[in-house]
Design an enzyme around this catalytic site. Sequence first.
Site, PDB file in Angstrom:
ATOM      1  N   ASP A 142      58.845  38.502  39.543  1.00 39.21           N
ATOM      2  CA  ASP A 142      58.389  37.154  39.910  1.00 39.21           C
ATOM      3  C   ASP A 142      57.172  36.810  39.054  1.00 39.21           C
ATOM      4  OD1 ASP A 142      58.307  34.705  41.203  1.00 39.21           O
ATOM      5  OD2 ASP A 142      57.220  35.453  42.945  1.00 39.21           O
TER       6      ASP A 142
ATOM      7  N   ASP B 180      50.962  40.180  43.278  1.00 43.92           N
ATOM      8  CA  ASP B 180      52.202  39.782  43.963  1.00 43.92           C
ATOM      9  C   ASP B 180      53.410  40.600  43.500  1.00 43.92           C
ATOM     10  OD1 ASP B 180      53.762  38.404  45.692  1.00 43.92           O
ATOM     11  OD2 ASP B 180      53.564  36.450  44.732  1.00 43.92           O
TER      12      ASP B 180
END
Length: 266
Positions: free
Chosen positions: A203, A220
């Site tokens: 991501d 993340d």
Amino acid sequence: KHAAKIRLDDVKGEQSREKDKADRATSEQVLDQRTRMILLQMINRGFVSEVHGAISTGKEANVYGAVAYPDLDGPPVQRAIKVYKTAILSFKDRERYITGEHRFKSGAEKGNSRKMVKLWAEKEFRNLRRIHAAGIKCPEPIQLKLHVLVMELLGDRKGYAYPRLRDAAISSEDAEEVWRSLYIQLLGIMRRMYQVCKLVHADLSEYNILYNDRQLYIIDVSQSVEHDHPRSLEFLRMDIKNTGDFFRREGVDTLSDRAVFDFVTA
Ligand code: ATP
Ligand code: MN
């Protein structure tokens, strides 16, 4: 000595009645009774001393600023606490990351959303450990309890978080050269992540990279996959395209996505 203070209204629960409705709706989703208990437990055990307001409220997680005193008479250190939401919906489309991950064959893939968020938090914690150990700049993971992850805050001493690369104000005279060097820095990070950590971020974009003082920080990583995951190369191509597009928009004369892919995997 450092009396445990909880500044976060949400932790107090009932007292936030007067607060802005929208704000409350977001936080109540996350800071349920169980989450408050975990935070209080962390405070009581000295891992965290103060929990501050939200740095970010999102679909899948909220991130709060916090302060801790790891050494009894030492200086305070800034921490970030990521609280994963136990909402089932937003985790539905994440199944593709877990399916095929040999590290996570617990049977928690489907159905149980509490187990699900615990799994995501665990995944992020382990991935951060691996990335941090490889010398890639990212938050140092500190502690994990169920769906609550404590990590180093990427920010200044006052607790202000670094901006996302998306929002970085790079406007010096040598901006062009800075952007170029950041691009090269990112190529190195992706390669190291792949070759040393055996991970694909999955991501990666200007939203999941923080920026300070000519340095990039990777965040993340709960959805990051091992590079033997059946779809890891597909995710890698996506990461390369997204970041490449971003740097191209910033005017960097990038390599072709194909060339980056070869550089990262070769
Ligand atoms: P959602 O998708 O629900 O928005 P997320 O999974 O994207 O949440 P993250 O990207 O990990 O969550 O964190 C959200 C934001 O919080 C980041 O964009 C960043 O601004 C901030 N943040 C996260 N971790 C840290 C950290 N360790 N230090 C400073 N800021 C952080
Ligand atoms: Mn994010």
